[in-house]
Design a protein around this motif. Sequence first.
Motif, PDB file in Angstrom:
ATOM      1  N   SER A   1      53.245  35.385  -0.642  1.00 18.94           N
ATOM      2  CA  SER A   1      52.761  35.658   0.713  1.00 18.94           C
ATOM      3  C   SER A   1      53.109  37.072   1.129  1.00 18.94           C
ATOM      4  CB  SER A   1      53.374  34.655   1.689  1.00 18.94           C
ATOM      5  OG  SER A   1      53.019  33.336   1.327  1.00 18.94           O
ATOM      6  N   LEU A   2      54.328  37.518   0.736  1.00 16.56           N
ATOM      7  CA  LEU A   2      54.736  38.874   1.089  1.00 16.56           C
ATOM      8  C   LEU A   2      53.819  39.908   0.442  1.00 16.56           C
ATOM      9  CD1 LEU A   2      56.787  40.720   2.454  1.00 16.56           C
ATOM     10  CD2 LEU A   2      58.190  40.595   0.378  1.00 16.56           C
ATOM     11  N   ILE A   3      53.481  39.673  -0.817  1.00 22.70           N
ATOM     12  CA  ILE A   3      52.586  40.615  -1.506  1.00 22.70           C
ATOM     13  C   ILE A   3      51.214  40.606  -0.856  1.00 22.70           C
ATOM     14  CG2 ILE A   3      51.420  41.070  -3.691  1.00 22.70           C
ATOM     15  CD1 ILE A   3      53.923  40.025  -5.104  1.00 22.70           C
ATOM     16  N   ILE A   4      50.737  39.391  -0.466  1.00 23.51           N
ATOM     17  CA  ILE A   4      49.430  39.313   0.201  1.00 23.51           C
ATOM     18  C   ILE A   4      49.447  40.078   1.518  1.00 23.51           C
ATOM     19  CG2 ILE A   4      47.841  37.737   1.349  1.00 23.51           C
ATOM     20  CD1 ILE A   4      48.507  35.691  -0.823  1.00 23.51           C
ATOM     21  N   ILE A   5      50.559  39.920   2.273  1.00 17.39           N
ATOM     22  CA  ILE A   5      50.664  40.637   3.553  1.00 17.39           C
ATOM     23  C   ILE A   5      50.653  42.149   3.319  1.00 17.39           C
ATOM     24  CG2 ILE A   5      52.218  41.102   5.479  1.00 17.39           C
ATOM     25  CD1 ILE A   5      53.055  38.145   5.325  1.00 17.39           C
ATOM     26  N   LEU A   6      51.379  42.592   2.268  1.00 13.84           N
ATOM     27  CA  LEU A   6      51.387  44.022   1.958  1.00 13.84           C
ATOM     28  C   LEU A   6      49.993  44.500   1.583  1.00 13.84           C
ATOM     29  CD1 LEU A   6      54.709  44.332  -0.081  1.00 13.84           C
ATOM     30  CD2 LEU A   6      54.271  45.088   2.253  1.00 13.84           C
ATOM     31  N   TYR A   7      49.271  43.670   0.817  1.00 14.45           N
ATOM     32  CA  TYR A   7      47.907  44.034   0.465  1.00 14.45           C
ATOM     33  C   TYR A   7      47.039  44.158   1.706  1.00 14.45           C
ATOM     34  CZ  TYR A   7      47.588  44.096  -4.629  1.00 14.45           C
ATOM     35  OH  TYR A   7      47.678  44.458  -5.936  1.00 14.45           O
ATOM     36  N   ILE A   8      47.166  43.170   2.622  1.00 14.40           N
ATOM     37  CA  ILE A   8      46.341  43.196   3.838  1.00 14.40           C
ATOM     38  C   ILE A   8      46.674  44.414   4.690  1.00 14.40           C
ATOM     39  CG2 ILE A   8      45.911  41.983   6.006  1.00 14.40           C
ATOM     40  CD1 ILE A   8      46.221  39.360   4.476  1.00 14.40           C
ATOM     41  N   ILE A   9      47.985  44.734   4.792  1.00 11.48           N
ATOM     42  CA  ILE A   9      48.370  45.934   5.551  1.00 11.48           C
ATOM     43  C   ILE A   9      47.768  47.180   4.918  1.00 11.48           C
ATOM     44  CG2 ILE A   9      50.336  47.394   6.178  1.00 11.48           C
ATOM     45  CD1 ILE A   9      51.972  44.828   6.493  1.00 11.48           C
ATOM     46  N   PHE A  10      47.812  47.215   3.579  1.00 10.75           N
ATOM     47  CA  PHE A  10      47.229  48.367   2.880  1.00 10.75           C
ATOM     48  C   PHE A  10      45.729  48.470   3.159  1.00 10.75           C
ATOM     49  CE2 PHE A  10      44.944  49.838  -0.925  1.00 10.75           C
ATOM     50  CZ  PHE A  10      45.421  51.136  -0.993  1.00 10.75           C
ATOM     51  N   ILE A  11      45.052  47.312   3.133  1.00 12.96           N
ATOM     52  CA  ILE A  11      43.613  47.319   3.380  1.00 12.96           C
ATOM     53  C   ILE A  11      43.308  47.759   4.806  1.00 12.96           C
ATOM     54  CG2 ILE A  11      41.597  45.815   3.614  1.00 12.96           C
ATOM     55  CD1 ILE A  11      42.755  44.204   1.250  1.00 12.96           C
ATOM     56  N   LEU A  12      44.136  47.290   5.766  1.00 11.17           N
ATOM     57  CA  LEU A  12      43.930  47.682   7.161  1.00 11.17           C
ATOM     58  C   LEU A  12      44.128  49.188   7.332  1.00 11.17           C
ATOM     59  CD1 LEU A  12      45.682  44.741   9.036  1.00 11.17           C
ATOM     60  CD2 LEU A  12      43.232  45.173   8.811  1.00 11.17           C
ATOM     61  N   VAL A  13      45.144  49.726   6.651  1.00 11.76           N
ATOM     62  CA  VAL A  13      45.371  51.182   6.734  1.00 11.76           C
ATOM     63  C   VAL A  13      44.176  51.936   6.150  1.00 11.76           C
ATOM     64  CG1 VAL A  13      46.805  53.073   5.877  1.00 11.76           C
ATOM     65  CG2 VAL A  13      47.877  50.981   6.723  1.00 11.76           C
ATOM     66  N   VAL A  14      43.667  51.428   4.999  1.00  8.34           N
ATOM     67  CA  VAL A  14      42.499  52.065   4.386  1.00  8.34           C
ATOM     68  C   VAL A  14      41.290  51.977   5.314  1.00  8.34           C
ATOM     69  CG1 VAL A  14      40.848  51.923   2.476  1.00  8.34           C
ATOM     70  CG2 VAL A  14      43.300  51.724   2.029  1.00  8.34           C
ATOM     71  N   CYS A  15      41.133  50.783   5.962  1.00 12.50           N
ATOM     72  CA  CYS A  15      40.009  50.618   6.896  1.00 12.50           C
ATOM     73  C   CYS A  15      40.122  51.607   8.048  1.00 12.50           C
ATOM     74  CB  CYS A  15      39.971  49.185   7.421  1.00 12.50           C
ATOM     75  SG  CYS A  15      39.393  47.988   6.215  1.00 12.50           S
ATOM     76  N   GLY A  16      41.346  51.762   8.566  1.00 11.45           N
ATOM     77  CA  GLY A  16      41.553  52.691   9.673  1.00 11.45           C
ATOM     78  C   GLY A  16      41.199  54.115   9.284  1.00 11.45           C
ATOM     79  N   LEU A  17      41.697  54.545   8.109  1.00  8.25           N
ATOM     80  CA  LEU A  17      41.381  55.899   7.645  1.00  8.25           C
ATOM     81  C   LEU A  17      39.888  56.047   7.395  1.00  8.25           C
ATOM     82  CD1 LEU A  17      44.333  56.453   5.136  1.00  8.25           C
ATOM     83  CD2 LEU A  17      44.075  57.399   7.426  1.00  8.25           C
TER      84      LEU A  17
END
Length: 570
Positions: free
Chosen positions: A267-283
């Motif tokens: 779950s922690l890795i999934i959350i990190l992935y989602i955070i990474f995707i959100l950061v990429v989406c923002g950029l």
Amino acid sequence: MLRKKKRSFKEATRFLFLKYTVIPIFVVMILFCLFTIFVFKIKIVHDANKSAKNVESGIMAVYNTYIEEINRMSELDTVITNLRTKRNNHMVYEEFYNFNNRQEVKSVFHLVDNRDVILASTTTSKKELDNEIINEIIPSIERNLDEILIDARQTQYSHGKTTVFTIGKAIKREDQILGYLVFQLFEKDLQRLIFGEKADIVVVTDKYDQIIVSTNSIVKGLMNKFIPEKTGNSEVKIMNERYFMNEIVTANKVFTIYTLKNVKYGSLIIILYIIFILVVCGLLFFLLRSLAEKMSAKNVESIDKLFTAVSRLETGDMKSYVKITTGDEFEVLANRYNSMLDRLNELNLKNKELSEIRRKNEIKMLQSQFNPHFIFNVLETLRYTMFVNIEQAQEIIFSISRLLRYSINNDENNVPFEKDLDYILDYLKLHKFRFKDRLEYTIEVEPEVKKIYVPKLLLQPIIENAINYGYRRQTHLQITIRGVVIGDYVSFTVEDNGGGIDQEKLTEIRVKLYDKVQRTGDSGIGLENSHRRVILQYGEEYGLTIESIDNAFTKVNVKIPYSKGADNDV
């Protein structure tokens, strides 16, 4: 009710670009997140299953090896002899060490005779250990003499060594028990066997859930049993941590292998992935917004140029051309706008020239109306006529009255030819009263020609020239006026026998006639203005042509389109 705010073209372009790029990217990101979660779930299950199979393979290999070895040694003559005679003890050790040294999981070996005397042992003799063998393991073997003892027993030896799995067998000959063989497998070697798998925890138990070996001591429950708290079909809870658990029972039902993956780490890795995707989406959003701003500004640049040019045109700036070299529809639109502006300028120039010609004709016509010679000649003719023929004098008055009335009526630029023809008849009639038999004229005009609309006083300058110049070389003048329809145009002809024009003068007149440079104050201004007037109003394919033979005749032809309407004005 709130009015919907209108967007400019630039804002609309930026909004549409963001709408049709951000939405697909947003959908793709959501699908990527769901796919990532699904992949991690699959990976957890796959890792647990694969680890369980690897552990099963390793454990069963060790187990089968020791089963084969205990059966082999129970049949060895060396072992039988040692049990019966107590001799060849060193050979028994040799057999065991030859086997044990080759094993990845090593063990402790014991050979006990039927009188509970330990004949051979690979550990230092201790009372409590000997008692365990004699009082617990041997009796367990004796309860099922025909089977091999499998026991998840934990025994502490010297130097901190611990055995966790015991294999024992009775040695019989002719239904007589000669002794017992016991192997006890070391815990460290078994742990080394199950370590290194992708599972977070591996547990190996016997069929009674008694833990034989595990990679983590937190799984040990009461009486060294593994009894996890189940929270789902494949999930268990251990020390407040949730694990995905896979369970495999070996084919011989001796071992049960559990492999556990911590759900929290996944779950922690999934959350990190989602955070990474959100950061990429923002950029990505800020990048697309910047690109949308530049794209809309680029498109609006062409619109602004066109808008500015149209605004200048509205204020009367006929030079408000626009230059766009984008290579797209805006460039095509700009080129068409420039072409339209060229056409407007051309029409304005024609209208300006036509208006100037009309103004000159009107001035000339007014000058003709009040030409002292013309008035003098008409009045002189009228004075003599009144003495000899009063009716003819009245006719002269009526003719000049109609002539003046038609001349001063400037409301119409195009008139039916029959009105112009009435003017021509009055004009010729007044000259006829003056010149008597010295002037003859013939009118041959087709009925349909009388209905068409023509520029007012179209033929008047030509007839005036025929009279003015005709009497310079002739005393008797014959003028013929014709009007016929030929196909899609009308041909007017004014022909006189006034002695013609010499070739040099005719060439000069023709050059002036077809020269596009407008002149003023020239003697041939009447014919030139008539010609330019027709061209400007109807086009280059129409106008005047002139033929003449010196000492013979002059014929002027006027060609205009055949039209019954009055809308041919420019």
